[in-house]
Design a protein around this motif. Structure first.
Motif, PDB file in Angstrom:
ATOM      1  N   ARG A   3     -39.029 -23.218  40.128  1.00 23.18           N
ATOM      2  CA  ARG A   3     -38.823 -22.099  39.196  1.00 23.18           C
ATOM      3  C   ARG A   3     -38.043 -20.973  39.873  1.00 23.18           C
ATOM      4  O   ARG A   3     -37.143 -20.394  39.276  1.00 23.18           O
ATOM      5  CB  ARG A   3     -40.175 -21.568  38.709  1.00 23.18           C
ATOM      6  N   LYS A   4     -38.422 -20.676  41.102  1.00 21.75           N
ATOM      7  CA  LYS A   4     -37.738 -19.607  41.844  1.00 21.75           C
ATOM      8  C   LYS A   4     -36.268 -19.956  42.033  1.00 21.75           C
ATOM      9  O   LYS A   4     -35.393 -19.117  41.851  1.00 21.75           O
ATOM     10  CB  LYS A   4     -38.421 -19.385  43.189  1.00 21.75           C
ATOM     11  N   LYS A   5     -35.984 -21.200  42.394  1.00 18.93           N
ATOM     12  CA  LYS A   5     -34.596 -21.631  42.578  1.00 18.93           C
ATOM     13  C   LYS A   5     -33.799 -21.469  41.285  1.00 18.93           C
ATOM     14  O   LYS A   5     -32.658 -21.011  41.307  1.00 18.93           O
ATOM     15  CB  LYS A   5     -34.534 -23.081  43.055  1.00 18.93           C
ATOM     16  N   LYS A   6     -34.400 -21.820  40.160  1.00 19.26           N
ATOM     17  CA  LYS A   6     -33.721 -21.712  38.879  1.00 19.26           C
ATOM     18  C   LYS A   6     -33.357 -20.252  38.581  1.00 19.26           C
ATOM     19  O   LYS A   6     -32.246 -19.952  38.139  1.00 19.26           O
ATOM     20  CB  LYS A   6     -34.601 -22.288  37.773  1.00 19.26           C
ATOM     21  N   VAL A   7     -34.270 -19.327  38.832  1.00 16.69           N
ATOM     22  CA  VAL A   7     -34.034 -17.903  38.595  1.00 16.69           C
ATOM     23  C   VAL A   7     -32.929 -17.383  39.522  1.00 16.69           C
ATOM     24  O   VAL A   7     -32.016 -16.671  39.082  1.00 16.69           O
ATOM     25  CB  VAL A   7     -35.339 -17.094  38.783  1.00 16.69           C
ATOM     26  N   ILE A   8     -33.018 -17.741  40.778  1.00 13.91           N
ATOM     27  CA  ILE A   8     -32.011 -17.285  41.751  1.00 13.91           C
ATOM     28  C   ILE A   8     -30.645 -17.873  41.429  1.00 13.91           C
ATOM     29  O   ILE A   8     -29.635 -17.167  41.445  1.00 13.91           O
ATOM     30  CB  ILE A   8     -32.451 -17.624  43.189  1.00 13.91           C
ATOM     31  N   ASP A   9     -30.584 -19.148  41.107  1.00 12.64           N
ATOM     32  CA  ASP A   9     -29.311 -19.780  40.753  1.00 12.64           C
ATOM     33  C   ASP A   9     -28.685 -19.127  39.523  1.00 12.64           C
ATOM     34  O   ASP A   9     -27.464 -18.925  39.465  1.00 12.64           O
ATOM     35  CB  ASP A   9     -29.499 -21.286  40.510  1.00 12.64           C
ATOM     36  N   ALA A  10     -29.499 -18.757  38.555  1.00 12.53           N
ATOM     37  CA  ALA A  10     -28.980 -18.097  37.347  1.00 12.53           C
ATOM     38  C   ALA A  10     -28.414 -16.715  37.696  1.00 12.53           C
ATOM     39  O   ALA A  10     -27.359 -16.328  37.182  1.00 12.53           O
ATOM     40  CB  ALA A  10     -30.072 -17.984  36.296  1.00 12.53           C
ATOM     41  N   ALA A  11     -29.107 -15.985  38.554  1.00 12.33           N
ATOM     42  CA  ALA A  11     -28.610 -14.658  38.964  1.00 12.33           C
ATOM     43  C   ALA A  11     -27.304 -14.786  39.738  1.00 12.33           C
ATOM     44  O   ALA A  11     -26.368 -13.997  39.530  1.00 12.33           O
ATOM     45  CB  ALA A  11     -29.664 -13.940  39.808  1.00 12.33           C
ATOM     46  N   ILE A  12     -27.195 -15.765  40.603  1.00 14.49           N
ATOM     47  CA  ILE A  12     -25.964 -15.984  41.370  1.00 14.49           C
ATOM     48  C   ILE A  12     -24.816 -16.344  40.430  1.00 14.49           C
ATOM     49  O   ILE A  12     -23.695 -15.860  40.586  1.00 14.49           O
ATOM     50  CB  ILE A  12     -26.182 -17.072  42.456  1.00 14.49           C
ATOM     51  N   ALA A  13     -25.092 -17.165  39.438  1.00 16.34           N
ATOM     52  CA  ALA A  13     -24.049 -17.577  38.489  1.00 16.34           C
ATOM     53  C   ALA A  13     -23.526 -16.395  37.678  1.00 16.34           C
ATOM     54  O   ALA A  13     -22.351 -16.365  37.303  1.00 16.34           O
ATOM     55  CB  ALA A  13     -24.588 -18.657  37.554  1.00 16.34           C
ATOM     56  N   GLN A  14     -24.359 -15.404  37.414  1.00 17.46           N
ATOM     57  CA  GLN A  14     -23.927 -14.235  36.645  1.00 17.46           C
ATOM     58  C   GLN A  14     -23.148 -13.237  37.485  1.00 17.46           C
ATOM     59  O   GLN A  14     -22.432 -12.401  36.936  1.00 17.46           O
ATOM     60  CB  GLN A  14     -25.123 -13.547  36.003  1.00 17.46           C
ATOM     61  N   ALA A  15     -23.293 -13.299  38.791  1.00 17.92           N
ATOM     62  CA  ALA A  15     -22.569 -12.380  39.681  1.00 17.92           C
ATOM     63  C   ALA A  15     -21.173 -12.952  39.910  1.00 17.92           C
ATOM     64  O   ALA A  15     -20.947 -13.740  40.818  1.00 17.92           O
ATOM     65  CB  ALA A  15     -23.314 -12.228  41.000  1.00 17.92           C
ATOM     66  N   ASN A  16     -20.220 -12.552  39.043  1.00 20.53           N
ATOM     67  CA  ASN A  16     -18.893 -13.160  39.084  1.00 20.53           C
ATOM     68  C   ASN A  16     -17.772 -12.138  39.256  1.00 20.53           C
ATOM     69  O   ASN A  16     -16.614 -12.448  39.018  1.00 20.53           O
ATOM     70  CB  ASN A  16     -18.669 -13.989  37.821  1.00 20.53           C
ATOM     71  N   GLN A  17     -18.093 -10.917  39.671  1.00 20.82           N
ATOM     72  CA  GLN A  17     -17.075  -9.883  39.840  1.00 20.82           C
ATOM     73  C   GLN A  17     -16.691  -9.742  41.306  1.00 20.82           C
ATOM     74  O   GLN A  17     -17.523  -9.879  42.189  1.00 20.82           O
ATOM     75  CB  GLN A  17     -17.611  -8.530  39.353  1.00 20.82           C
ATOM     76  N   ASP A  18     -15.426  -9.437  41.544  1.00 16.24           N
ATOM     77  CA  ASP A  18     -14.952  -9.082  42.879  1.00 16.24           C
ATOM     78  C   ASP A  18     -14.536  -7.631  42.855  1.00 16.24           C
ATOM     79  O   ASP A  18     -13.834  -7.189  41.942  1.00 16.24           O
ATOM     80  CB  ASP A  18     -13.727  -9.933  43.271  1.00 16.24           C
ATOM     81  N   LYS A  19     -14.961  -6.864  43.831  1.00 13.77           N
ATOM     82  CA  LYS A  19     -14.541  -5.478  43.966  1.00 13.77           C
ATOM     83  C   LYS A  19     -14.889  -5.003  45.367  1.00 13.77           C
ATOM     84  O   LYS A  19     -15.766  -5.556  46.021  1.00 13.77           O
ATOM     85  CB  LYS A  19     -15.187  -4.580  42.910  1.00 13.77           C
ATOM     86  N   GLY A  20     -14.196  -3.984  45.791  1.00 12.27           N
ATOM     87  CA  GLY A  20     -14.541  -3.343  47.052  1.00 12.27           C
ATOM     88  C   GLY A  20     -15.845  -2.588  46.885  1.00 12.27           C
ATOM     89  O   GLY A  20     -16.008  -1.809  45.957  1.00 12.27           O
ATOM     90  N   LEU A  21     -16.774  -2.840  47.762  1.00 13.67           N
ATOM     91  CA  LEU A  21     -18.101  -2.231  47.666  1.00 13.67           C
ATOM     92  C   LEU A  21     -18.201  -0.957  48.482  1.00 13.67           C
ATOM     93  O   LEU A  21     -17.585  -0.845  49.548  1.00 13.67           O
ATOM     94  CB  LEU A  21     -19.165  -3.211  48.154  1.00 13.67           C
ATOM     95  N   LEU A  22     -19.008  -0.042  48.000  1.00 16.06           N
ATOM     96  CA  LEU A  22     -19.395   1.141  48.761  1.00 16.06           C
ATOM     97  C   LEU A  22     -20.874   0.989  49.070  1.00 16.06           C
ATOM     98  O   LEU A  22     -21.703   0.914  48.156  1.00 16.06           O
ATOM     99  CB  LEU A  22     -19.141   2.429  47.972  1.00 16.06           C
ATOM    100  N   LEU A  23     -21.183   0.900  50.365  1.00 15.10           N
ATOM    101  CA  LEU A  23     -22.557   0.741  50.816  1.00 15.10           C
ATOM    102  C   LEU A  23     -22.972   1.997  51.566  1.00 15.10           C
ATOM    103  O   LEU A  23     -22.219   2.483  52.419  1.00 15.10           O
ATOM    104  CB  LEU A  23     -22.691  -0.467  51.743  1.00 15.10           C
ATOM    105  N   VAL A  24     -24.148   2.508  51.265  1.00 13.35           N
ATOM    106  CA  VAL A  24     -24.693   3.669  51.956  1.00 13.35           C
ATOM    107  C   VAL A  24     -25.965   3.228  52.656  1.00 13.35           C
ATOM    108  O   VAL A  24     -26.890   2.714  52.021  1.00 13.35           O
ATOM    109  CB  VAL A  24     -24.975   4.830  50.981  1.00 13.35           C
TER     110      VAL A  24
END
Length: 188
Positions: A3-24
């Motif tokens: 179940r955990k793998k399914k949730v994580i895989d779905a979240a990874i699949a939705q993360a489809n943007q590329d951009k320069g990140l600002l990390l603080v």
């Protein structure tokens, strides 16, 4: 775990943007700069160019600069006069900060830099050496795919709002409070 793998895989699949990140990386704990320099090593591992602006330190003998600053593809700038409690001269500290920010602004306009580390920048904002609105405007205007990591305690709200990722490093226990001095390879 399935179940955990399914949730994580779905979240990874939705993360489809590329951009320069600002990390603080903020908070009172140890490890903010160390984390940023780990990202420098990662970027170099991929063959990317990196800029590092260290704002408070005036030392040129830290382990991170000795190693990472000597690597091809790294523009390492030590821009400070030392910690503000050492200098005790607000006008001089402000002038140094403003000269340092001009160097950082050039890095933030450089499309060849994959990553820019602005080490200990938050102190310059906290003490009023730089205008937070100008710094945030410069960060927002950087090249679209340029990543920026900002370190230091007490990050101002405009940085927190602008950031894609904010990590607060908390101090639970520190060897310094037990009388142990900074150790080469760990703290220096």
């Amino acid at each position: 775990m399935a179940r955990k793998k399914k949730v994580i895989d779905a979240a990874i699949a939705q993360a489809n943007q590329d951009k320069g990140l600002l990390l603080v990386l903020t908070g009172n704990g140890k490890g903010k700069s160390s984390s940023a320099f780990g990202m420098v090593a990662r970027s170099l591992g991929y063959g990317f160019k990196v800029g590092v602006a260290q704002f408070l330190k005036s030392r040129r003998d830290t382990g991170e600069e000795k190693f990472l600053g000597a690597q091809a593809g790294v523009d390492w700038q030590v821009l400070g006069d030392g910690f503000t409690w050492d200098t005790q001269d607000k006008a001089a500290d402000t002038a140094t900060a403003q000269r340092g920010w001009q160097v950082a602004q050039a890095m933030l306009r450089d499309t060849s830099l994959h990553l820019v580390v602005l080490d200990e920048l938050t102190y310059l904002l906290k003490y009023g050496y730089l205008e937070a609105a100008q710094v945030c405007a410069d960060l927002a205007a950087r090249p679209a795919m340029q990543h920026v990591v900002i370190t230091g305690r007490a990050a101002p709200d405009c940085l927190l709002e602008l950031a894609d990722t904010v990590s607060e490093i908390n101090d639970v226990k520190h060897a310094y409070r037990a009388g142990i001095k900074a150790q080469p390879g760990i703290d220096l």
